[in-house]
Design a protein around this motif. Structure first.
Motif, mmCIF file in Angstrom:
data_model
loop_
_atom_site.group_PDB
_atom_site.id
_atom_site.type_symbol
_atom_site.label_atom_id
_atom_site.label_comp_id
_atom_site.label_asym_id
_atom_site.label_seq_id
_atom_site.Cartn_x
_atom_site.Cartn_y
_atom_site.Cartn_z
ATOM 1 N N VAL A 129 0.878 -1.169 0.000
ATOM 2 C CA VAL A 129 0.000 0.000 0.000
ATOM 3 C C VAL A 129 0.915 1.218 0.000
ATOM 4 O O VAL A 129 1.843 1.307 0.806
ATOM 5 C CB VAL A 129 -0.934 0.024 1.221
ATOM 6 C CG1 VAL A 129 -1.916 1.177 1.108
ATOM 7 C CG2 VAL A 129 -1.680 -1.289 1.367
ATOM 8 N N VAL A 130 0.639 2.164 -0.911
ATOM 9 C CA VAL A 130 1.569 3.270 -1.115
ATOM 10 C C VAL A 130 0.834 4.602 -1.117
ATOM 11 O O VAL A 130 -0.166 4.769 -1.816
ATOM 12 C CB VAL A 130 2.334 3.108 -2.455
ATOM 13 C CG1 VAL A 130 3.433 4.155 -2.574
ATOM 14 C CG2 VAL A 130 2.913 1.704 -2.594
ATOM 15 N N ASN A 175 4.122 7.667 3.563
ATOM 16 C CA ASN A 175 4.079 6.445 4.369
ATOM 17 C C ASN A 175 3.794 6.771 5.841
ATOM 18 O O ASN A 175 4.452 6.293 6.747
ATOM 19 C CB ASN A 175 5.392 5.667 4.224
ATOM 20 C CG ASN A 175 5.313 4.224 4.717
ATOM 21 O OD1 ASN A 175 6.324 3.635 5.027
ATOM 22 N ND2 ASN A 175 4.130 3.640 4.781
ATOM 23 N N SER A 204 -1.414 5.020 3.789
ATOM 24 C CA SER A 204 -0.828 3.687 3.582
ATOM 25 C C SER A 204 -0.687 2.933 4.896
ATOM 26 O O SER A 204 -0.883 1.716 4.958
ATOM 27 C CB SER A 204 0.529 3.790 2.875
ATOM 28 O OG SER A 204 1.463 4.510 3.656
ATOM 29 N N HIS A 234 -2.280 -0.545 5.902
ATOM 30 C CA HIS A 234 -1.306 -1.560 6.319
ATOM 31 C C HIS A 234 -1.759 -2.177 7.645
ATOM 32 O O HIS A 234 -1.784 -3.408 7.797
ATOM 33 C CB HIS A 234 0.066 -0.898 6.468
ATOM 34 C CG HIS A 234 1.183 -1.834 6.805
ATOM 35 N ND1 HIS A 234 2.497 -1.463 6.658
ATOM 36 C CD2 HIS A 234 1.217 -3.092 7.307
ATOM 37 C CE1 HIS A 234 3.278 -2.464 7.033
ATOM 38 N NE2 HIS A 234 2.518 -3.470 7.438
ATOM 39 N N THR A 283 1.269 -7.763 4.095
ATOM 40 C CA THR A 283 1.197 -6.368 3.654
ATOM 41 C C THR A 283 2.451 -5.602 4.049
ATOM 42 O O THR A 283 2.982 -5.779 5.138
ATOM 43 C CB THR A 283 -0.027 -5.668 4.293
ATOM 44 O OG1 THR A 283 -1.192 -6.451 4.050
ATOM 45 C CG2 THR A 283 -0.211 -4.282 3.741
ATOM 46 N N SER A 305 4.022 -1.339 3.457
ATOM 47 C CA SER A 305 3.574 -0.003 3.044
ATOM 48 C C SER A 305 4.774 0.881 2.758
ATOM 49 O O SER A 305 5.860 0.681 3.321
ATOM 50 C CB SER A 305 2.692 0.620 4.121
ATOM 51 O OG SER A 305 3.403 0.732 5.331
ATOM 52 N N TYR A 306 4.528 1.867 1.882
ATOM 53 C CA TYR A 306 5.608 2.720 1.390
ATOM 54 C C TYR A 306 5.094 4.118 1.082
ATOM 55 O O TYR A 306 3.890 4.347 1.018
ATOM 56 C CB TYR A 306 6.205 2.134 0.096
ATOM 57 C CG TYR A 306 6.757 0.751 0.273
ATOM 58 C CD1 TYR A 306 8.062 0.557 0.699
ATOM 59 C CD2 TYR A 306 5.959 -0.367 0.037
ATOM 60 C CE1 TYR A 306 8.564 -0.726 0.891
ATOM 61 C CE2 TYR A 306 6.452 -1.652 0.222
ATOM 62 C CZ TYR A 306 7.755 -1.821 0.651
ATOM 63 O OH TYR A 306 8.241 -3.087 0.842
ATOM 64 N N CYS A 319 -2.881 5.364 -2.986
ATOM 65 C CA CYS A 319 -3.950 6.136 -2.332
ATOM 66 C C CYS A 319 -4.167 7.508 -2.961
ATOM 67 O O CYS A 319 -4.916 8.329 -2.421
ATOM 68 C CB CYS A 319 -3.621 6.304 -0.850
ATOM 69 S SG CYS A 319 -3.394 4.738 0.014
ATOM 70 N N SER A 346 -9.202 2.773 4.099
ATOM 71 C CA SER A 346 -8.588 1.484 4.419
ATOM 72 C C SER A 346 -9.613 0.354 4.320
ATOM 73 O O SER A 346 -9.278 -0.761 3.930
ATOM 74 C CB SER A 346 -7.930 1.505 5.801
ATOM 75 O OG SER A 346 -8.886 1.546 6.832
#
Length: 193
Positions: A9-10, A14, A18, A22, A32, A34-35, A110, A151
């Motif tokens: 998830v980006v 972050n 995300s 996450h 999962t 995230s970044y 996102c 989310s």
């Protein structure tokens, strides 16, 4: 049959969107990570024209400590300290997507700008394995309430995909269903590792 999808998830920094997704996806048992794709981590400051800016290597705890020292009351009231507390329970620090070498089955962004940055990065780097990755954008405004609501949309996307016969083939059907149900537009593209 539930497929064990590898998910990223980006968002930009972050921090909020995300990390909220996450958190939820991990709680629900999905693999999962995230970044962020930004050049740095930006969080709102006391004034709009003076954001708090940090390097991606800055641990969540150090960011929280800095904000507590700057204005404990303000950053408690606007929810940033609670957000950072959640983040540090998930992982130590924000991570930059462009520095990630891991392969995923699904990357959910996102924000449309982040979607474009992810695709640009994937298309510019040398393709080695030629494994397919689906990149889907779920547009989420960058505030605490929208991050929470968003989310759940991401969770629904991942849950439905993981329970299809063939996620790679069924993704368009799942997206179409969610677009109608949620009355929102998703972006979808393919890339290769």
């Amino acid at each position: 049959m539930r497929h064990d999808l590898s998910i990223a998830v980006v968002c930009s920094s972050n921090q909020n969107r995300s990390m909220e997704a996450h958190h939820l996806l991990s709680k629900k048992g999905f693999r999962t990570k995230s970044y962020g794709t930004g050049s740095c981590v930006k969080l709102p400051g006391v004034t709009v024209d003076k954001p708090n800016v940090y390097d991606f290597e800055t641990p969540y705890e150090k960011i929280a400590e800095d904000l507590r020292n700057k204005d404990l009351s303000f950053y408690t009231q606007n929810g940033l300290l609670n957000m950072l507390d959640r983040n540090k329970r998930i992982k130590g620090k924000p991570e930059k997507f462009q520095q990630c070498s891991e392969e995923f089955d699904l990357i959910v962004t996102c924000q449309e700008r982040v979607f474009d940055q992810v695709l640009e990065h994937l298309n510019e780097r040398e393709q080695v394995s030629m494994n397919l990755v689906h990149v889907v954008n779920v547009e989420i405004k960058d505030n605490h309430e929208e991050a929470t609501l968003g989310s759940f949309v991401i969770y629904e996307l991942v849950e439905k995909l993981s329970n299809t016969e063939d996620p790679a083939s069924d993704i368009d059907t799942v997206i179409e269903f969610l677009e109608k149900k949620r009355n929102r537009r998703f972006l979808h593209s393919l890339a290769f590792y």
